[in-house]
Write a protein that holds these residues in place. Structure first.
Motif, PDB file in Angstrom:
ATOM      1  N   ASP A  91      24.391 -24.719 -12.526  1.00 15.08           N
ATOM      2  CA  ASP A  91      24.769 -23.229 -12.437  1.00 15.08           C
ATOM      3  C   ASP A  91      23.021 -22.470 -11.786  1.00 15.08           C
ATOM      4  O   ASP A  91      22.500 -22.762 -12.720  1.00 15.08           O
ATOM      5  CB  ASP A  91      25.384 -22.314 -13.363  1.00 15.08           C
ATOM      6  CG  ASP A  91      24.620 -21.074 -14.364  1.00 15.08           C
ATOM      7  OD1 ASP A  91      24.434 -20.345 -12.250  1.00 15.08           O
ATOM      8  OD2 ASP A  91      24.628 -20.575 -15.242  1.00 15.08           O
ATOM      9  N   TYR A  92      23.514 -21.976 -10.637  1.00 13.77           N
ATOM     10  CA  TYR A  92      22.145 -21.612 -10.354  1.00 13.77           C
ATOM     11  C   TYR A  92      21.390 -21.240 -10.871  1.00 13.77           C
ATOM     12  O   TYR A  92      20.212 -20.854 -10.872  1.00 13.77           O
ATOM     13  CB  TYR A  92      22.283 -20.998  -8.418  1.00 13.77           C
ATOM     14  CG  TYR A  92      20.999 -20.702  -7.781  1.00 13.77           C
ATOM     15  CD1 TYR A  92      19.695 -21.657  -8.268  1.00 13.77           C
ATOM     16  CD2 TYR A  92      20.548 -19.389  -7.889  1.00 13.77           C
ATOM     17  CE1 TYR A  92      18.822 -21.436  -7.252  1.00 13.77           C
ATOM     18  CE2 TYR A  92      19.611 -19.661  -6.871  1.00 13.77           C
ATOM     19  CZ  TYR A  92      18.552 -19.756  -6.372  1.00 13.77           C
ATOM     20  OH  TYR A  92      17.789 -19.475  -6.214  1.00 13.77           O
ATOM     21  N   SER A  93      22.139 -19.967 -11.744  1.00 16.25           N
ATOM     22  CA  SER A  93      20.794 -18.740 -12.543  1.00 16.25           C
ATOM     23  C   SER A  93      20.561 -19.613 -13.046  1.00 16.25           C
ATOM     24  O   SER A  93      18.786 -18.403 -14.100  1.00 16.25           O
ATOM     25  CB  SER A  93      21.667 -17.831 -12.851  1.00 16.25           C
ATOM     26  OG  SER A  93      22.902 -18.586 -14.405  1.00 16.25           O
ATOM     27  N   LEU A  94      20.454 -20.384 -13.931  1.00 14.40           N
ATOM     28  CA  LEU A  94      19.663 -21.446 -15.263  1.00 14.40           C
ATOM     29  C   LEU A  94      18.521 -21.893 -14.672  1.00 14.40           C
ATOM     30  O   LEU A  94      17.334 -21.623 -15.240  1.00 14.40           O
ATOM     31  CB  LEU A  94      20.748 -22.365 -15.472  1.00 14.40           C
ATOM     32  CG  LEU A  94      22.175 -22.036 -15.958  1.00 14.40           C
ATOM     33  CD1 LEU A  94      22.520 -23.433 -16.604  1.00 14.40           C
ATOM     34  CD2 LEU A  94      21.757 -20.899 -17.706  1.00 14.40           C
TER      35      LEU A  94
ATOM     36  N   VAL B  17      28.093 -24.682  -2.540  1.00  6.92           N
ATOM     37  CA  VAL B  17      28.223 -23.895  -3.408  1.00  6.92           C
ATOM     38  C   VAL B  17      29.531 -24.361  -3.680  1.00  6.92           C
ATOM     39  O   VAL B  17      30.756 -24.240  -3.094  1.00  6.92           O
ATOM     40  CB  VAL B  17      28.348 -22.900  -2.799  1.00  6.92           C
ATOM     41  CG1 VAL B  17      28.605 -21.937  -3.974  1.00  6.92           C
ATOM     42  CG2 VAL B  17      26.767 -22.861  -2.669  1.00  6.92           C
ATOM     43  N   GLU B  18      29.720 -24.447  -5.290  1.00  4.07           N
ATOM     44  CA  GLU B  18      31.469 -24.869  -5.908  1.00  4.07           C
ATOM     45  C   GLU B  18      32.044 -25.529  -5.297  1.00  4.07           C
ATOM     46  O   GLU B  18      33.292 -25.826  -4.561  1.00  4.07           O
ATOM     47  CB  GLU B  18      32.459 -23.485  -5.929  1.00  4.07           C
ATOM     48  CG  GLU B  18      31.900 -22.001  -6.363  1.00  4.07           C
ATOM     49  CD  GLU B  18      30.989 -22.440  -8.010  1.00  4.07           C
ATOM     50  OE1 GLU B  18      32.085 -23.568  -8.223  1.00  4.07           O
ATOM     51  OE2 GLU B  18      30.809 -21.815  -8.281  1.00  4.07           O
ATOM     52  N   GLY B  19      30.890 -26.730  -5.045  1.00  3.46           N
ATOM     53  CA  GLY B  19      31.790 -28.433  -4.027  1.00  3.46           C
ATOM     54  C   GLY B  19      32.107 -27.835  -3.158  1.00  3.46           C
ATOM     55  O   GLY B  19      32.633 -28.749  -2.148  1.00  3.46           O
TER      56      GLY B  19
ATOM     57  N   GLY C 201      27.348 -11.549 -13.479  1.00  5.14           N
ATOM     58  CA  GLY C 201      27.596 -12.321 -14.476  1.00  5.14           C
ATOM     59  C   GLY C 201      28.617 -13.500 -13.358  1.00  5.14           C
ATOM     60  O   GLY C 201      29.224 -14.189 -13.341  1.00  5.14           O
ATOM     61  N   ARG C 202      27.545 -13.423 -12.168  1.00 11.99           N
ATOM     62  CA  ARG C 202      28.249 -14.870 -11.272  1.00 11.99           C
ATOM     63  C   ARG C 202      26.692 -15.519 -11.220  1.00 11.99           C
ATOM     64  O   ARG C 202      25.755 -16.094 -11.784  1.00 11.99           O
ATOM     65  CB  ARG C 202      27.354 -13.786  -9.787  1.00 11.99           C
ATOM     66  CG  ARG C 202      28.361 -14.682  -7.984  1.00 11.99           C
ATOM     67  CD  ARG C 202      27.367 -14.067  -7.054  1.00 11.99           C
ATOM     68  NE  ARG C 202      28.044 -14.640  -5.936  1.00 11.99           N
ATOM     69  CZ  ARG C 202      29.521 -14.597  -5.626  1.00 11.99           C
ATOM     70  NH1 ARG C 202      30.282 -13.689  -6.006  1.00 11.99           N
ATOM     71  NH2 ARG C 202      30.001 -15.267  -5.021  1.00 11.99           N
ATOM     72  N   HIS C 203      27.672 -16.603 -11.169  1.00 10.63           N
ATOM     73  CA  HIS C 203      27.228 -17.873 -11.842  1.00 10.63           C
ATOM     74  C   HIS C 203      27.612 -19.032 -10.862  1.00 10.63           C
ATOM     75  O   HIS C 203      28.275 -20.423 -11.003  1.00 10.63           O
ATOM     76  CB  HIS C 203      27.473 -18.590 -13.440  1.00 10.63           C
ATOM     77  CG  HIS C 203      27.448 -17.578 -14.183  1.00 10.63           C
ATOM     78  ND1 HIS C 203      25.649 -17.537 -14.909  1.00 10.63           N
ATOM     79  CD2 HIS C 203      28.078 -16.924 -15.132  1.00 10.63           C
ATOM     80  CE1 HIS C 203      26.181 -16.403 -15.193  1.00 10.63           C
ATOM     81  NE2 HIS C 203      27.244 -16.160 -15.895  1.00 10.63           N
ATOM     82  N   PRO C 204      27.260 -19.615  -9.778  1.00 10.52           N
ATOM     83  CA  PRO C 204      27.318 -20.574  -8.775  1.00 10.52           C
ATOM     84  C   PRO C 204      27.057 -21.641  -8.963  1.00 10.52           C
ATOM     85  O   PRO C 204      26.590 -22.430  -9.589  1.00 10.52           O
ATOM     86  CB  PRO C 204      27.079 -19.195  -7.634  1.00 10.52           C
ATOM     87  CG  PRO C 204      25.660 -19.056  -7.904  1.00 10.52           C
ATOM     88  CD  PRO C 204      27.008 -17.977  -9.502  1.00 10.52           C
ATOM     89  N   ARG C 205      28.154 -22.917  -9.025  1.00 13.83           N
ATOM     90  CA  ARG C 205      27.495 -24.254  -9.616  1.00 13.83           C
ATOM     91  C   ARG C 205      26.789 -24.630  -7.611  1.00 13.83           C
ATOM     92  O   ARG C 205      28.145 -24.479  -6.532  1.00 13.83           O
ATOM     93  CB  ARG C 205      28.715 -25.026  -9.458  1.00 13.83           C
ATOM     94  CG  ARG C 205      28.104 -26.022 -10.357  1.00 13.83           C
ATOM     95  CD  ARG C 205      29.270 -27.554 -10.802  1.00 13.83           C
ATOM     96  NE  ARG C 205      28.579 -28.350 -11.580  1.00 13.83           N
ATOM     97  CZ  ARG C 205      27.966 -29.094 -12.485  1.00 13.83           C
ATOM     98  NH1 ARG C 205      27.440 -27.923 -13.363  1.00 13.83           N
ATOM     99  NH2 ARG C 205      27.294 -29.857 -12.568  1.00 13.83           N
ATOM    100  N   VAL C 206      26.088 -24.710  -7.878  1.00 11.49           N
ATOM    101  CA  VAL C 206      25.001 -25.099  -7.173  1.00 11.49           C
ATOM    102  C   VAL C 206      24.803 -26.698  -6.628  1.00 11.49           C
ATOM    103  O   VAL C 206      24.105 -27.471  -7.799  1.00 11.49           O
ATOM    104  CB  VAL C 206      24.315 -24.150  -6.125  1.00 11.49           C
ATOM    105  CG1 VAL C 206      24.357 -22.716  -6.183  1.00 11.49           C
ATOM    106  CG2 VAL C 206      23.139 -24.685  -7.023  1.00 11.49           C
ATOM    107  N   VAL C 207      23.981 -27.445  -5.034  1.00 13.73           N
ATOM    108  CA  VAL C 207      23.505 -28.179  -4.905  1.00 13.73           C
ATOM    109  C   VAL C 207      22.054 -27.618  -4.650  1.00 13.73           C
ATOM    110  O   VAL C 207      22.225 -27.687  -3.897  1.00 13.73           O
ATOM    111  CB  VAL C 207      24.077 -29.884  -4.198  1.00 13.73           C
ATOM    112  CG1 VAL C 207      23.296 -30.832  -3.876  1.00 13.73           C
ATOM    113  CG2 VAL C 207      25.358 -29.809  -4.895  1.00 13.73           C
TER     114      VAL C 207
END
Length: 372
Positions: A120-123, A350-352, A50-56
């Motif tokens: 979301d990197y998992s996408l 990661v997460e801004g 359930g980990r959905h890090p927002r990354v660049v």
């Protein structure tokens, strides 16, 4: 090649290829069939936890080059990012991503960022292998073709490497060659993304089918195809390019667009036998081209062009141009497939917050545009 410079402010958005053009194997890409396994494991683990890090994610390469494959890479993200729902239905990931990228044919500098993927990197973890491969292959072709186009100084480059590689790479490679400046490609597949057609010459095999009679093969070919294509005839079947060129030109007249010199690198054309001593007489060389040009002009066939092929690369083309050899077009094959132009992708935010491997920090590029 000139150092990449910022593009002037555009007056309109540059158009990208529609994702449907690429006919991607969408289901296999979504399931990670073409992906390095550790990326698939990463996606599976993130989803399970359930980990959905927002990354660049930042993409770059290390050479002075010409960017190819970016629209294909974007198509991969548009059609194949996402995740499986409870009923195994595919939930599209593209609406949740923000992508900035350069364009096909942009000149790029070493380490210049060519694409940012934010979300979301998992996408999209399962797509890295694929989109980097698109960029690596097409940029290699783009760079190599641009180099020979510039070496030729405005003369036509005919893209002839189809027989030197697997047929499945033809379509995208042909597009890259087209964008880089090649005037023609040899297969319909190579020309398909812009709606073109493959072009070619009267081949040695057809000449053999007419008993080795180049003139007869050329005449029959012209009777059938002169109205729909520029007729170019290979004239080295008998290793006597001057005599054969004159005979073909006399037989076809205005229907002959050009002759193609393709003497094997270990052979000496018969027309050079009494001229040897001060130059390398093997293969297609400047003296042979001049002999053919002079003979055609003297016989009143000034309109007939000369195409040369057989082992040409940027260095050899530059030498022919430096010597003022009367070539009208260069056919270039296997040299356009050589080399490497690898791309790398790194999570840099990661997460801004900055979070990157040492030496791979976030590097914004104002040249990139938001992908719609």
């Amino acid at each position: 090649m000139a150092v990449a410079k910022p593009n002037p402010a555009p007056t309109a958005r540059r158009k990208r290829l529609d994702p449907g053009v690429f006919r991607l194997p969408v289901e296999k890409l979504r399931e990670g069939y073409y992906t390095d396994a550790y990326f698939n494991f990463t996606k599976e683990l993130l989803e399970a936890e359930g980990r959905h890090p927002r990354v660049v994610m930042q993409v770059f390469q290390k050479k002075q080059s010409v960017l190819g494959g970016i629209d294909e890479a974007i198509a991969v993200l548009k059609q194949c990012s996402g995740s499986r729902g409870p009923g195994d239905e595919w939930r599209q990931g593209w609406p949740e991503l923000k992508v900035h990228a350069l364009h096909e044919g942009d000149e790029i500098s070493p380490y210049e960022t060519v694409m940012h993927i934010e979300g979301d990197y998992s996408l999209f973890a399962h797509l890295e292998t694929v989109y980097l491969g698109c960029l690596a292959r097409r940029t290699l072709i783009m760079k190599n073709v641009r180099e020979v186009v510039e070496a030729a100084g405005g003369k036509s480059i005919l893209y002839f490497p189809a027989r030197h590689d697997h047929w499945m790479v033809q379509t995208g490679d042909g597009w890259a060659a087209h964008i880089a400046g090649a005037i023609g490609v040899s297969t319909d597949a190579q020309a398909s993304w812009w709606g073109g057609k493959g072009m070619g010459t009267v081949p040695h095999a057809l000449i053999a089918c007419y008993g080795g009679d180049t003139v007869e093969a050329a005449r029959v070919f012209a009777d059938r195809y002169a109205g729909s294509m520029s007729v170019v005839v290979l004239v080295d079947f008998d290793n006597d390019s001057v005599r054969t060129s004159l005979a073909v030109a006399a037989a076809l007249g205005e229907r002959l667009w050009g002759v193609r010199l393709d003497t094997g690198h270990a052979l000496v054309d018969r027309s050079l036998m009494d001229r040897m001593g001060r130059f390398d007489p093997r293969g297609v060389n400047p003296e042979l081209v001049r002999l053919v040009r002079d003979a055609l002009d003297a016989a009143g066939h000034e309109q007939v062009r000369i195409v040369v092929s057989g082992g040409f690369n940027a260095e050899r083309i530059r030498e022919f141009e430096r010597l003022g050899v009367p070539v009208d077009a260069y056919g270039v094959g296997s040299s356009l497939l050589r080399g490497e132009n690898d791309f790398t992708a790194d999570v840099v935010m990661v997460e801004g917050r900055p979070c990157a491997k040492v030496g791979r920090e976030h590097s914004p590029n104002p040249r990139m545009e938001l992908v719609e």
